[in-house]
Design a protein around this motif. Structure first.
Motif, PDB file in Angstrom:
ATOM      1  N   GLY A 149       0.790  -1.215   0.000  1.00 18.80           N
ATOM      2  CA  GLY A 149       0.000   0.000   0.000  1.00 18.80           C
ATOM      3  C   GLY A 149       0.827   1.272   0.000  1.00 18.80           C
ATOM      4  N   ARG A 150       2.110   1.138   0.168  1.00 21.63           N
ATOM      5  CA  ARG A 150       2.997   2.295   0.133  1.00 21.63           C
ATOM      6  C   ARG A 150       3.637   2.452  -1.242  1.00 21.63           C
ATOM      7  N   PHE A 151       3.052   1.808  -2.259  1.00 20.74           N
ATOM      8  CA  PHE A 151       3.638   1.859  -3.601  1.00 20.74           C
ATOM      9  C   PHE A 151       3.799   3.272  -4.162  1.00 20.74           C
ATOM     10  N   PRO A 152       2.937   4.258  -3.816  1.00 15.28           N
ATOM     11  CA  PRO A 152       3.154   5.589  -4.395  1.00 15.28           C
ATOM     12  C   PRO A 152       4.529   6.179  -4.073  1.00 15.28           C
ATOM     13  N   ARG A 153       5.173   5.689  -3.031  1.00 16.85           N
ATOM     14  CA  ARG A 153       6.529   6.160  -2.712  1.00 16.85           C
ATOM     15  C   ARG A 153       7.518   5.780  -3.801  1.00 16.85           C
ATOM     16  N   TYR A 154       7.186   4.763  -4.599  1.00 14.70           N
ATOM     17  CA  TYR A 154       8.084   4.306  -5.651  1.00 14.70           C
ATOM     18  C   TYR A 154       7.786   4.948  -7.000  1.00 14.70           C
ATOM     19  N   LEU A 155       6.762   5.803  -7.042  1.00 17.14           N
ATOM     20  CA  LEU A 155       6.495   6.547  -8.269  1.00 17.14           C
ATOM     21  C   LEU A 155       7.632   7.536  -8.452  1.00 17.14           C
ATOM     22  N   HIS A 156       8.241   7.498  -9.597  1.00 18.47           N
ATOM     23  CA  HIS A 156       9.396   8.366  -9.834  1.00 18.47           C
ATOM     24  C   HIS A 156       8.927   9.734 -10.299  1.00 18.47           C
ATOM     25  N   ALA A 157       9.435  10.764  -9.641  1.00 20.30           N
ATOM     26  CA  ALA A 157       9.098  12.132 -10.015  1.00 20.30           C
ATOM     27  C   ALA A 157       9.732  12.435 -11.364  1.00 20.30           C
ATOM     28  N   PRO A 158       9.070  13.249 -12.181  1.00 23.26           N
ATOM     29  CA  PRO A 158       9.666  13.605 -13.470  1.00 23.26           C
ATOM     30  C   PRO A 158      10.985  14.338 -13.259  1.00 23.26           C
ATOM     31  N   ALA A 159      11.893  14.123 -14.176  1.00 21.22           N
ATOM     32  CA  ALA A 159      13.197  14.781 -14.090  1.00 21.22           C
ATOM     33  C   ALA A 159      13.021  16.288 -14.175  1.00 21.22           C
ATOM     34  N   ALA A 160      13.864  17.011 -13.482  1.00 20.44           N
ATOM     35  CA  ALA A 160      13.771  18.473 -13.460  1.00 20.44           C
ATOM     36  C   ALA A 160      13.907  19.012 -14.885  1.00 20.44           C
ATOM     37  N   GLY A 161      12.962  19.848 -15.247  1.00 18.95           N
ATOM     38  CA  GLY A 161      13.019  20.469 -16.563  1.00 18.95           C
ATOM     39  C   GLY A 161      12.475  19.621 -17.690  1.00 18.95           C
ATOM     40  N   SER A 162      11.942  18.427 -17.400  1.00 15.22           N
ATOM     41  CA  SER A 162      11.493  17.554 -18.484  1.00 15.22           C
ATOM     42  C   SER A 162      10.211  18.043 -19.122  1.00 15.22           C
ATOM     43  N   THR A 163       9.427  18.847 -18.396  1.00 11.56           N
ATOM     44  CA  THR A 163       8.159  19.342 -18.961  1.00 11.56           C
ATOM     45  C   THR A 163       8.312  20.759 -19.493  1.00 11.56           C
TER      46      THR A 163
END
Length: 167
Positions: A149-163
């Motif tokens: 249930g703690r899987f959202p901690r493993y969601l990788h944030a987008p790299a800085a400046g990628s958007t």
């Protein structure tokens, strides 16, 4: 995110991978817990993995030692519980980390315990429920689910400046 990418699909893919990662890590913790419980019952720490290996090797896997059969049992745990994690992450990909998601994870872990031991293993490999202590296994599945249930901690944030658009 590049041009033409569907943000919904990317979120689902990220959730699937984060769930897979959480499922495998939680399965390793589950195996550690089961090893501890086996030692408490004065059995080999490889008991849970060897019992799971009976799916492939039958009674020949029921030993106290670490063998290639033990590796097969560990692998089966990681594959099954990784798939459960991936499906969990895919299903809840749009949710943020919260106590509710952790509690849903615990329910999924306990639900898998009851489903697998009451139906699946009874029909596929009756040696698993026969040689498994239900108390530590149920507690281990609750622990597995809580970590899942703690899987959202493993969601990788987008790299800085990628958007940001390039100048």
């Amino acid at each position: 995110m590049g041009d033409g990418e569907n943000p919904h699909r990317k979120r689902e893919a990220d959730g699937l991978l984060a769930g897979l990662e959480a499922g495998i890590i939680a399965a390793l913790v589950l195996l550690g817990w089961l090893a501890l419980a086996s030692a408490w019952y004065r059995r080999s720490i490889w008991t849970a993995a060897n019992i799971m290996a009976t799916t492939f090797y039958g009674d020949a896997a029921l030993g106290r030692d670490f063998t290639s059969r033990t590796v097969a049992g560990i692998a089966l745990y990681l594959v099954l519980y990784g798939i459960i994690g991936a499906l969990f992450g895919l299903t809840l990909a749009s949710r943020d980390a919260s106590l509710r998601i952790t509690l849903i994870g615990v329910l999924v872990g306990l639900g898998w315990y009851y489903l697998s031991f009451a139906i699946l293993w009874q029909n596929i490999n009756p040696l698993i429920p026969l040689y498994t202590h239900p108390g530590p296994m149920m507690a281990g599945h609750a622990l597995y689910g809580g970590l899942l249930g703690r899987f959202p901690r493993y969601l990788h944030a987008p790299a800085a400046g990628s958007t940001a658009p390039h100048a």
